[in-house]
Design an enzyme around this catalytic site. Sequence first.
Site, short mmCIF file in Angstrom:
data_model
loop_
_atom_site.label_atom_id
_atom_site.label_comp_id
_atom_site.label_asym_id
_atom_site.label_seq_id
_atom_site.Cartn_x
_atom_site.Cartn_y
_atom_site.Cartn_z
N LYS A 1 -9.91 -9.62 5.67
CA LYS A 1 -9.06 -8.78 5.12
C LYS A 1 -9.73 -7.36 5.42
O LYS A 1 -10.64 -6.97 5.05
CB LYS A 1 -9.45 -9.14 3.79
CG LYS A 1 -8.53 -8.34 2.75
CD LYS A 1 -6.95 -8.75 2.71
CE LYS A 1 -6.24 -7.61 1.92
NZ LYS A 1 -4.74 -7.74 2.39
N GLY B 1 0.90 -1.23 -0.13
CA GLY B 1 -0.02 0.13 -0.12
C GLY B 1 0.82 1.18 -0.04
O GLY B 1 0.41 2.47 -0.64
N ASN B 2 2.18 1.30 0.55
CA ASN B 2 2.96 2.59 0.77
C ASN B 2 3.40 2.82 -0.66
O ASN B 2 3.69 4.00 -0.66
CB ASN B 2 3.97 2.18 1.86
CG ASN B 2 4.85 1.26 1.41
OD1 ASN B 2 4.45 0.03 1.11
ND2 ASN B 2 6.21 1.44 1.42
N LYS C 1 2.99 -12.25 4.39
CA LYS C 1 3.93 -11.81 3.74
C LYS C 1 4.83 -13.12 3.76
O LYS C 1 5.72 -13.68 2.87
CB LYS C 1 4.73 -10.58 4.02
CG LYS C 1 3.94 -9.24 3.47
CD LYS C 1 4.51 -8.17 3.84
CE LYS C 1 3.37 -7.10 3.85
NZ LYS C 1 2.61 -7.07 2.78
#
Length: 311
Positions: free
Chosen positions: A127, A11-12, A273
């Site tokens: 989520k 997202g960053n 991740k």
Amino acid sequence: MSKRIVIALGGNALGSTAAEQLALVSKTAKAIVDLIAEGNEVVIAHGNGPQVGMINLGLSTAAEAGAIKADMPFPECGAMSEGYIGYHLQQAIGNELTARGIRKPVATIVTQTVVSQDDPAFQNPTKPVGAFYDKETADRIAAEKGYTMVEDAGRGYRQVVPSPKPFDIVEAESIKALFNAGHVVIAVGGGGIPVVRKDGKLCGTPAVIDKDFGSELLAELLDADVLVILTAVEQVAINFNKPDQKGLDDLTPAQAKVYMDENQFAKGSMLPKVQAAVKFAESKAGRTALITLLEKAKDGIEGKTGTRVHQ
Ligand SMILES: Nc1ncnc2c1ncn2[C@@H]1O[C@H](COP(=O)(O)OP(=O)(O)O)[C@@H](O)[C@H]1O
Ligand SMILES: NC(=O)OP(=O)(O)O
């Protein structure tokens, strides 16, 4: 040596408004083109949590106001997010390639990812999507819209939706054909649009796939050498946010599983991740998964930083 790389953008790398995203992707494009300029073959996947939630809530609010006829279902919102993010990425990467005199076509493939209708995730939404809210606003939206809201890793409250595990990518052959022909491909955005097979037909289902798992599946299907998961931290850490925090350099899947059992990685953020990294490293000898910062992608692939998971 040139490598086949699947990059998963967090997202960053995207921001939360169109203007922010457009500004951020030009930085993202530089990091990606650094890898291409070294001779690597690159496919880019990305998240869509903030964007898919924003599109869904925005259109639901417009429907309530009578401005449009009906809510927009989640699979269609996922497709819109793939187009919106893919457009910015392909434009920014194309501009950066041109600026460096590199001639390479760039294209986005709207991707469907197959999930199982029997996945228990449909009964347990986990989520986080959309914006972060304070408790009062989250409670009000939950009551008005019937959303499930949860606290997200100390950052505020967010809507949660089901996130089934992906097990096939419908457009894999098209992605592979373009990739093998030297195109820069953007695919499996937001983990891909979740679809189920019903009576021999594909059908969208309301959910959001975790992009770390979608990207991992794509990396296996493309026989990639490296899966690069780019996020907001340079390294995965144990004792994260504690005085004795320690960054991890190289991990075997077995070591990573020990840390997972100790709950070292937060659910819904770092855990998927590491799980995706372990799955990729275990899928074939010689495959490496790297988790690091966008700006450190090149250094990470050269083994200078980041957390690498490999056998
Ligand atoms: N053990 C850990 N090591 C490093 N970061 C962690 C750990 N546990 C949780 N995190 C958090 O996970 C975040 C990455 O997850 P998230 O923000 O969901 O990723 P994305 O970049 O895909 O949007 C990091 O920025 C960090 O705040
Ligand atoms: N689909 C997905 O995993 O999005 P985020 O990475 O933005 O959470």
